[in-house]
Design an enzyme around this catalytic site. Structure first.
Site, PDB file in Angstrom:
ATOM      1  N   LYS A   1       0.861  -1.176   0.000  1.00  0.00           N
ATOM      2  CA  LYS A   1       0.000   0.000   0.000  1.00  0.00           C
ATOM      3  C   LYS A   1       0.904   1.234   0.000  1.00  0.00           C
ATOM      4  CE  LYS A   1      -3.750  -0.179   2.382  1.00  0.00           C
ATOM      5  NZ  LYS A   1      -4.731  -0.205   3.507  1.00  0.00           N
TER       6      LYS A   1
ATOM      7  N   GLY B   1      -5.244  19.717 -26.073  1.00  0.00           N
ATOM      8  CA  GLY B   1      -5.739  21.055 -26.360  1.00  0.00           C
ATOM      9  C   GLY B   1      -6.023  21.873 -25.116  1.00  0.00           C
TER      10      GLY B   1
ATOM     11  N   ARG C   1     -11.914  10.695 -18.659  1.00  0.00           N
ATOM     12  CA  ARG C   1     -10.878   9.797 -18.143  1.00  0.00           C
ATOM     13  C   ARG C   1     -10.038  10.453 -17.047  1.00  0.00           C
ATOM     14  NH1 ARG C   1      -5.893   9.779 -22.364  1.00  0.00           N
ATOM     15  NH2 ARG C   1      -6.015  11.971 -22.963  1.00  0.00           N
TER      16      ARG C   1
ATOM     17  N   SER D   1      -6.142  10.615 -15.345  1.00  0.00           N
ATOM     18  CA  SER D   1      -4.717  10.364 -15.539  1.00  0.00           C
ATOM     19  C   SER D   1      -4.022  10.566 -14.191  1.00  0.00           C
ATOM     20  CB  SER D   1      -4.141  11.332 -16.579  1.00  0.00           C
ATOM     21  OG  SER D   1      -2.749  11.147 -16.715  1.00  0.00           O
TER      22      SER D   1
ATOM     23  N   SER E   1      -4.710  12.878 -27.572  1.00  0.00           N
ATOM     24  CA  SER E   1      -5.083  11.566 -28.097  1.00  0.00           C
ATOM     25  C   SER E   1      -6.509  11.576 -28.618  1.00  0.00           C
ATOM     26  CB  SER E   1      -4.931  10.512 -27.009  1.00  0.00           C
ATOM     27  OG  SER E   1      -5.853  10.739 -25.957  1.00  0.00           O
TER      28      SER E   1
ATOM     29  N   ASP F   1       2.885  20.217 -24.854  1.00  0.00           N
ATOM     30  CA  ASP F   1       1.745  21.136 -24.863  1.00  0.00           C
ATOM     31  C   ASP F   1       2.197  22.568 -24.629  1.00  0.00           C
ATOM     32  OD1 ASP F   1       0.031  18.969 -25.242  1.00  0.00           O
ATOM     33  OD2 ASP F   1      -0.224  18.667 -23.079  1.00  0.00           O
TER      34      ASP F   1
END
Length: 315
Positions: free
Chosen positions: A31, A45, A94, A96, A144, A259
């Protein structure tokens, strides 16, 4: 926040809620006790628009958002004063996760899949783009592609941008860009992507420049930028090529460097700067980004310090 008409529109089809933290050690089967996490809006973007804001410009971010995490991304964009347009899609945006190991000075990045797209999502996003794009704008399609996105989405988007009299900046994957019909003003690829497209290694800046110029001569894009990591970036048009490099900097995290480059590069072009000067801006922003921790983008102070130290050489 209220959306205005800006010289730059960014498009993020597969955004993320970026969560970052650190731990003393990352060990399998145990853990892992982590620090309090930091949350940021993410996706290509989205990050480009954020970087533009950091550097004193402003872009409108068009973002396909879903579910509770989508609401969190929108709230975080509001916090950062990034104007945005939401394309509502079903499912869940999603997540990340980036976790740094302090002892090993390494970082682990876990990226979840985005929601599955169908015909309705493709149509809704293209309609939103058509309704937002303006003549003379730079339109940045970056990040993506979500699962289920149309195989012709890049071409369809490029056609809308061209019809509106705007310019497409592309930093994503999609084989359809290779056929030379995508009407791309700027194509950016990182080192892995460019070597995969070339089908062989590009060990030197000269090799990268020759390949990039081949792409422009084939009509794939007016300008091609190839990121080369520590070796800066190469920029090519049909008639010339340049190599931009900066000083060695202490690397904390490579997340967001590409980016940040694209944000600074596009902002410079939108302000009327020459391509080689825009290249210098991009390299400075990318270098500033890798000096920042976790998922942070470039800092304005870092950019301002590094910009005079950037060397752009004609190849």
């Amino acid at each position: 926040m209220p959306v205005q008409n800006h010289a730059i529109l960014t498009i993020t089809l597969n955004p993320t809620l970026d969560m970052s933290s650190d731990a003393d050690h990352v060990v399998a089967e145990e853990k892992i006790r982590c620090d309090a996490p930091t949350l940021d809006p993410g996706g290509g973007g989205t990050n480009v628009a954020r970087a533009i804001g950091i550097l004193g410009g402003q872009a409108t971010a068009l973002v396909a958002l879903a579910g509770f995490r989508g609401q969190q991304v929108a709230a975080l964009l509001t916090r950062e004063n990034v104007p945005y347009v939401v394309v509502d899609i079903p499912g869940e945006t999603r997540l990340s996760l980036a976790v740094g190991d302090r002892a090993a000075q390494t970082q682990y990045r876990f990226v979840m899949p985005g929601p599955l797209w169908g015909e309705a999502e493709n149509t809704a996003c293209l309609t939103a783009i058509k309704n937002r794009v303006l003549p003379g704008q730079y339109v940045v399609l970056s990040g993506s592609m979500p699962p289920g996105v149309s195989a012709t989405f890049i071409q369809d988007c490029a056609a809308l941008v061209q019809d509106a009299g705007a310019k497409l900046v592309l930093d994503t994957t999609g084989d359809e860009v290779l056929d030379g019909t995508a009407n791309v003003a700027v194509l950016r690829l990182d080192k892995v992507e460019s070597e995969a497209m070339a089908g062989h290694a590009l060990p030197t800046a000269q090799d990268a420049a020759r390949f990039a110029q081949t792409l422009t001569q084939q009509g794939i894009a007016d300008m091609v930028v190839l990121g080369r990591g520590k070796d800066g970036s190469v920029l090519a048009t049909k008639d010339a090529a340049w190599h931009g490099t900066g000083p060695d900097v202490a690397v904390q995290s490579k997340v967001g460097a590409g980016d940040s480059f694209l944000g600074a590069f596009t902002l410079a072009l939108a302000r009327g700067e020459a391509p080689q000067k825009a290249l210098a801006h991009g390299v400075a922003a990318a270098s500033a980004a890798v000096m920042s921790a976790a998922t942070s983008l470039c800092s304005k102070a870092g950019f301002d310090t590094l910009l005079p130290q950037i060397t752009v050489t004609k190849i």
